[in-house]
Scaffold this motif. Sequence first.
Motif, PDB file in Angstrom:
ATOM      1  N   GLY A  52       0.331  -6.029   1.866  1.00 25.39           N
ATOM      2  CA  GLY A  52       1.733  -5.761   1.655  1.00 25.39           C
ATOM      3  C   GLY A  52       2.141  -4.866   0.513  1.00 25.39           C
ATOM      4  O   GLY A  52       3.343  -4.696   0.271  1.00 25.39           O
ATOM      5  N   ASN A  53       1.186  -4.274  -0.233  1.00 21.30           N
ATOM      6  CA  ASN A  53       1.630  -3.412  -1.322  1.00 21.30           C
ATOM      7  C   ASN A  53       2.376  -2.206  -0.755  1.00 21.30           C
ATOM      8  O   ASN A  53       1.870  -1.504   0.124  1.00 21.30           O
ATOM      9  CB  ASN A  53       0.445  -2.930  -2.163  1.00 21.30           C
ATOM     10  CG  ASN A  53       0.896  -2.165  -3.396  1.00 21.30           C
ATOM     11  OD1 ASN A  53       1.348  -1.033  -3.305  1.00 21.30           O
ATOM     12  ND2 ASN A  53       0.778  -2.787  -4.557  1.00 21.30           N
TER      13      ASN A  53
ATOM     14  N   GLY B 120       4.620  -2.123  -6.145  1.00 22.96           N
ATOM     15  CA  GLY B 120       3.783  -0.965  -5.896  1.00 22.96           C
ATOM     16  C   GLY B 120       2.702  -0.707  -6.913  1.00 22.96           C
ATOM     17  O   GLY B 120       1.818  -1.536  -7.142  1.00 22.96           O
ATOM     18  N   THR B 121       2.779   0.463  -7.553  1.00 23.09           N
ATOM     19  CA  THR B 121       1.687   0.954  -8.389  1.00 23.09           C
ATOM     20  C   THR B 121       2.218   1.568  -9.673  1.00 23.09           C
ATOM     21  O   THR B 121       3.406   1.857  -9.799  1.00 23.09           O
ATOM     22  CB  THR B 121       0.880   2.023  -7.629  1.00 23.09           C
ATOM     23  OG1 THR B 121       1.757   3.080  -7.231  1.00 23.09           O
ATOM     24  CG2 THR B 121       0.212   1.437  -6.392  1.00 23.09           C
ATOM     25  N   ALA B 122       1.298   1.817 -10.600  1.00 22.52           N
ATOM     26  CA  ALA B 122       1.646   2.391 -11.894  1.00 22.52           C
ATOM     27  C   ALA B 122       1.864   3.897 -11.788  1.00 22.52           C
ATOM     28  O   ALA B 122       1.369   4.558 -10.869  1.00 22.52           O
ATOM     29  CB  ALA B 122       0.544   2.104 -12.902  1.00 22.52           C
ATOM     30  N   ARG B 123       2.568   4.434 -12.750  1.00 23.09           N
ATOM     31  CA  ARG B 123       2.760   5.875 -12.841  1.00 23.09           C
ATOM     32  C   ARG B 123       1.444   6.549 -13.249  1.00 23.09           C
ATOM     33  O   ARG B 123       0.559   5.909 -13.805  1.00 23.09           O
ATOM     34  CB  ARG B 123       3.876   6.203 -13.833  1.00 23.09           C
ATOM     35  CG  ARG B 123       3.558   5.816 -15.266  1.00 23.09           C
ATOM     36  CD  ARG B 123       4.793   5.824 -16.159  1.00 23.09           C
ATOM     37  NE  ARG B 123       5.386   7.160 -16.257  1.00 23.09           N
ATOM     38  CZ  ARG B 123       6.607   7.382 -16.789  1.00 23.09           C
ATOM     39  NH1 ARG B 123       7.336   6.369 -17.230  1.00 23.09           N
ATOM     40  NH2 ARG B 123       7.076   8.607 -16.861  1.00 23.09           N
ATOM     41  N   ALA B 124       1.385   7.867 -13.016  1.00 20.50           N
ATOM     42  CA  ALA B 124       0.141   8.590 -13.300  1.00 20.50           C
ATOM     43  C   ALA B 124       0.410   9.934 -13.970  1.00 20.50           C
ATOM     44  O   ALA B 124      -0.402  10.849 -13.865  1.00 20.50           O
ATOM     45  CB  ALA B 124      -0.637   8.794 -12.004  1.00 20.50           C
TER      46      ALA B 124
ATOM     47  N   HIS C 221       2.934   0.660  -1.723  1.00 23.88           N
ATOM     48  CA  HIS C 221       2.361   1.988  -1.929  1.00 23.88           C
ATOM     49  C   HIS C 221       0.939   2.134  -1.400  1.00 23.88           C
ATOM     50  O   HIS C 221       0.555   3.234  -0.989  1.00 23.88           O
ATOM     51  CB  HIS C 221       2.342   2.337  -3.426  1.00 23.88           C
ATOM     52  CG  HIS C 221       3.684   2.471  -4.046  1.00 23.88           C
ATOM     53  ND1 HIS C 221       3.873   2.464  -5.419  1.00 23.88           N
ATOM     54  CD2 HIS C 221       4.925   2.622  -3.501  1.00 23.88           C
ATOM     55  CE1 HIS C 221       5.162   2.596  -5.683  1.00 23.88           C
ATOM     56  NE2 HIS C 221       5.816   2.682  -4.535  1.00 23.88           N
ATOM     57  N   VAL C 222       0.129   1.082  -1.449  1.00 27.53           N
ATOM     58  CA  VAL C 222      -1.306   1.226  -1.174  1.00 27.53           C
ATOM     59  C   VAL C 222      -1.839   0.143  -0.233  1.00 27.53           C
ATOM     60  O   VAL C 222      -3.000  -0.234  -0.321  1.00 27.53           O
ATOM     61  CB  VAL C 222      -2.128   1.237  -2.487  1.00 27.53           C
ATOM     62  CG1 VAL C 222      -1.942   2.523  -3.250  1.00 27.53           C
ATOM     63  CG2 VAL C 222      -1.789   0.029  -3.358  1.00 27.53           C
ATOM     64  N   HIS C 223      -1.016  -0.351   0.672  1.00 26.26           N
ATOM     65  CA  HIS C 223      -1.480  -1.312   1.671  1.00 26.26           C
ATOM     66  C   HIS C 223      -2.541  -0.659   2.555  1.00 26.26           C
ATOM     67  O   HIS C 223      -2.688   0.579   2.598  1.00 26.26           O
ATOM     68  CB  HIS C 223      -0.308  -1.783   2.534  1.00 26.26           C
ATOM     69  CG  HIS C 223       0.453  -0.648   3.151  1.00 26.26           C
ATOM     70  ND1 HIS C 223       0.037   0.007   4.297  1.00 26.26           N
ATOM     71  CD2 HIS C 223       1.587  -0.016   2.756  1.00 26.26           C
ATOM     72  CE1 HIS C 223       0.883   0.975   4.597  1.00 26.26           C
ATOM     73  NE2 HIS C 223       1.831   0.986   3.669  1.00 26.26           N
ATOM     74  N   ASP C 224      -3.295  -1.473   3.275  1.00 25.77           N
ATOM     75  CA  ASP C 224      -4.280  -0.937   4.196  1.00 25.77           C
ATOM     76  C   ASP C 224      -3.606   0.050   5.149  1.00 25.77           C
ATOM     77  O   ASP C 224      -2.543  -0.238   5.724  1.00 25.77           O
ATOM     78  CB  ASP C 224      -4.936  -2.058   4.999  1.00 25.77           C
ATOM     79  CG  ASP C 224      -5.983  -2.806   4.199  1.00 25.77           C
ATOM     80  OD1 ASP C 224      -6.269  -2.405   3.051  1.00 25.77           O
ATOM     81  OD2 ASP C 224      -6.527  -3.810   4.710  1.00 25.77           O
TER      82      ASP C 224
END
Length: 304
Positions: free
Chosen positions: A243-244, A187-191, A246-249
Amino acid sequence: MDETVQKAAAQIAEASHGVPQVKAFFDEPTFTASYVVHDPETRAAAIIDSVLDYNAAAGRTSFASADAIVAYVREHELAVEWLLETHAHADHLSAAPYIQGKVGGKLAIGRAILQVQEIFGKIFNEGTEFARDGSQFDRLFEDGDQFTIGTLQATVLHVPGHTPADLAYVIGDAAFVGDTLFMPDYGTARADFPGGDARTLFRSIRRLLTLPPETRLFLCHDYKAPGRDRFAWETTVAAQRAGNVHVHDGAEEDAFVAMREARDATLDMPKLILPSIQVNMRGGRLPEPEDNGTRYLKIPLDAV
């Protein structure tokens, strides 16, 4: 597609800018990938997100990870032109000044490091002797800046959200995206760090994913997603868009923000955030010795 991303995309499309050779060095204690990127034609090189070994329990620094990078540079007779930081890391100490002393190069980070220095200068109650003007670095990049590594063209993208100062470096056909994205299955990094913002992170990531589908993406970290038994740190724009988790198309901004904020609320702070930021906001330099000749790191209580 905005003008800066168009510039980076054009760079990727033009074969005349060459394809960089990339060597990764993975530091499992901090789950960090560092890179040596070089131009095969001229052997000019950049080192990205190096790691200084740090034993928190003993308060000891050492240089095995950095020395492995130095040895690689020397073995392949590379000329280091740049020491690039994607941001002021919260999970490891930078070895950039140590490596700079061994093989040279200009130390660079994004201009928004000034925001990080201001925020954490207050948290650590740094005195007036701590400059908050980015002067610890040789170059402060702005969004859209371009530079070269030998014959390779490089374009800088400001991609805040994880922190205010995150950059991605597009070098030839490769993008080094720091802590914005992880492998598609993770997925993605924390914010949730001071100055971070989930909505800004989403928009920065979508900006990155407008680069050409074939763009190679090199990540700063991997933690092995459930069901995967090996570390990985290279992917592509196409793979992330498809395929991400958290942030796929098709992923919606509001849903991402809600997920990211809820997830971040459950996470502990990184084990090395206090020593790391304290050092990295100084360009990887340790605090000056006190009158007994010993260097000290501060641990502010109940502040982060």
